[in-house]
Scaffold this motif. Sequence first.
Motif, PDB file in Angstrom:
ATOM      1  N   GLU A   1     -42.310 -12.722  39.231  1.00  0.00           N
ATOM      2  CA  GLU A   1     -42.425 -14.159  38.981  1.00  0.00           C
ATOM      3  C   GLU A   1     -41.364 -14.946  39.748  1.00  0.00           C
ATOM      4  O   GLU A   1     -41.648 -16.020  40.292  1.00  0.00           O
ATOM      5  CB  GLU A   1     -42.316 -14.433  37.483  1.00  0.00           C
ATOM      6  CG  GLU A   1     -42.553 -15.886  37.124  1.00  0.00           C
ATOM      7  CD  GLU A   1     -42.647 -16.116  35.628  1.00  0.00           C
ATOM      8  OE1 GLU A   1     -43.031 -17.231  35.225  1.00  0.00           O
ATOM      9  OE2 GLU A   1     -42.322 -15.173  34.852  1.00  0.00           O
TER      10      GLU A   1
ATOM     11  N   TYR B   1     -45.204 -20.562  32.199  1.00  0.00           N
ATOM     12  CA  TYR B   1     -44.267 -20.013  31.217  1.00  0.00           C
ATOM     13  C   TYR B   1     -44.089 -21.011  30.084  1.00  0.00           C
ATOM     14  O   TYR B   1     -43.869 -22.209  30.308  1.00  0.00           O
ATOM     15  CB  TYR B   1     -42.918 -19.714  31.866  1.00  0.00           C
ATOM     16  CG  TYR B   1     -41.904 -19.147  30.894  1.00  0.00           C
ATOM     17  CD1 TYR B   1     -41.995 -17.819  30.482  1.00  0.00           C
ATOM     18  CD2 TYR B   1     -40.890 -19.946  30.382  1.00  0.00           C
ATOM     19  CE1 TYR B   1     -41.073 -17.287  29.581  1.00  0.00           C
ATOM     20  CE2 TYR B   1     -39.955 -19.423  29.490  1.00  0.00           C
ATOM     21  CZ  TYR B   1     -40.065 -18.104  29.093  1.00  0.00           C
ATOM     22  OH  TYR B   1     -39.158 -17.582  28.199  1.00  0.00           O
TER      23      TYR B   1
ATOM     24  N   CYS C   1     -48.587 -10.744  29.496  1.00  0.00           N
ATOM     25  CA  CYS C   1     -47.564 -11.770  29.705  1.00  0.00           C
ATOM     26  C   CYS C   1     -47.517 -12.655  28.461  1.00  0.00           C
ATOM     27  O   CYS C   1     -48.058 -13.774  28.462  1.00  0.00           O
ATOM     28  CB  CYS C   1     -47.879 -12.611  30.948  1.00  0.00           C
ATOM     29  SG  CYS C   1     -47.842 -11.715  32.512  1.00  0.00           S
TER      30      CYS C   1
ATOM     31  N   ARG D   1     -45.494 -14.570  27.044  1.00  0.00           N
ATOM     32  CA  ARG D   1     -44.804 -15.859  27.056  1.00  0.00           C
ATOM     33  C   ARG D   1     -45.461 -16.856  28.003  1.00  0.00           C
ATOM     34  O   ARG D   1     -44.881 -17.912  28.298  1.00  0.00           O
ATOM     35  CB  ARG D   1     -43.329 -15.676  27.471  1.00  0.00           C
ATOM     36  CG  ARG D   1     -42.535 -14.700  26.630  1.00  0.00           C
ATOM     37  CD  ARG D   1     -42.426 -15.128  25.173  1.00  0.00           C
ATOM     38  NE  ARG D   1     -41.982 -16.502  25.014  1.00  0.00           N
ATOM     39  CZ  ARG D   1     -41.892 -17.130  23.845  1.00  0.00           C
ATOM     40  NH1 ARG D   1     -42.226 -16.504  22.746  1.00  0.00           N
ATOM     41  NH2 ARG D   1     -41.485 -18.375  23.783  1.00  0.00           N
ATOM     42  N   HIS D   2     -46.662 -16.556  28.456  1.00  0.00           N
ATOM     43  CA  HIS D   2     -47.331 -17.413  29.441  1.00  0.00           C
ATOM     44  C   HIS D   2     -48.705 -17.885  28.951  1.00  0.00           C
ATOM     45  O   HIS D   2     -49.318 -17.246  28.097  1.00  0.00           O
ATOM     46  CB  HIS D   2     -47.511 -16.661  30.766  1.00  0.00           C
ATOM     47  CG  HIS D   2     -46.234 -16.358  31.482  1.00  0.00           C
ATOM     48  ND1 HIS D   2     -45.381 -15.348  31.079  1.00  0.00           N
ATOM     49  CD2 HIS D   2     -45.664 -16.938  32.577  1.00  0.00           C
ATOM     50  CE1 HIS D   2     -44.338 -15.314  31.899  1.00  0.00           C
ATOM     51  NE2 HIS D   2     -44.488 -16.262  32.814  1.00  0.00           N
TER      52      HIS D   2
END
Length: 372
Positions: A131, A312, A343, A345-346
């Motif tokens: 990222e 994010y 993922c 947190r996305h």
Amino acid sequence: MPVPSNRFWEQWLVAHRAKPEACVTFSLSPSPSLKEYIDELDPGMSLDWSSEDYQGARGLRRQVLDRYGYRPVCDVDDVLITAGAQEANYLALTQLLRSGDELVIDAPGWQQPIVLAEQIGATVKYVPRIEARGWALDLDRLEALVTPKTKVVFICNPNNPTGRVEDEQTLRAVIGIAERVGAHVVSDEVYRGLEWEGPPTPRVATMYERGVSTGSVSKLLGLQGLRTGWMVTRDRKLIADAMVLRENTSEIMNIMGERIAEIALRSDRFAAAVERSRLIGHARIERLDRFVADQPALSWHRPVAGLLGLAYLDRPITAEAFAQRLLAPPYNTFVMAGDAYACPRHLRLGAGGVSHEELELGLSRMAQLLAS
């Protein structure tokens, strides 16, 4: 063994049943209506497939080569028409992988190959996208992951869900690593043509004898309902094996879908449709980028291709919990949580598949929930 479920599919199913009023996670260019093609369809055409080519209509295969730049390296016999890019990926992977083999795949990336490999009994290895470097592939990690058991290196390029495009230099490095052990490189190029900056996405089928490019008329042209895509590869054995497998599953492509796709890929129509998709798509990505910039809780690497990006979420809540609250009243809006791509947190933000008004409604409701 049964095909395993996954969070990607489960989220779509829940959202579909919830009937949301808005959606900010789709990746499809605006879809034209059937009436745009009626005048060029022969009403006397037969819907019997028995006299058709098992590789797909020859005229359509020529159009795929011409419109997507596979000539002169590939020719008409290197193309197999399929039921979308999904079937193309399915046919390639289920013929190339056996139990005990290894599949190396980009992460985050397209989920379908993971499900297929697990169903076959192959081992899945993940090469991370970094990222901090704009979701670039970690080539050093790829080099370490590939072994003599590796039969396929799979990438989604342009990438779903990050919008990253790997350039020719990177693709040649990927090919070199795969070639060392005789592995195929399968590249899902379904978002090709929607690049917002930089050169066009490289075509793996033109770069490597064991390269397989898959695509469809769904994302760029918005013709998802036709279920018409393709596999392009110079590996004629793979095409022959894929045809044998399809004979025992879907058997042959749909005639109507192929006819309409052939019309859509004619040079004059194609150029106008691409211009329209790119004009609308670029404006939509600009809108998403402004939205993310205005939200203190969100940050992302702006997608360089496609209508998707991975943002994010900087809040004391998981993306899954946020998405569940957004889907419920009073927001009634669907956004995909990043746990579908490992993922957590996305959020997968998408600017396609809905009207401008619905997109704005969804963004407004997401902003309300973020503010709360």
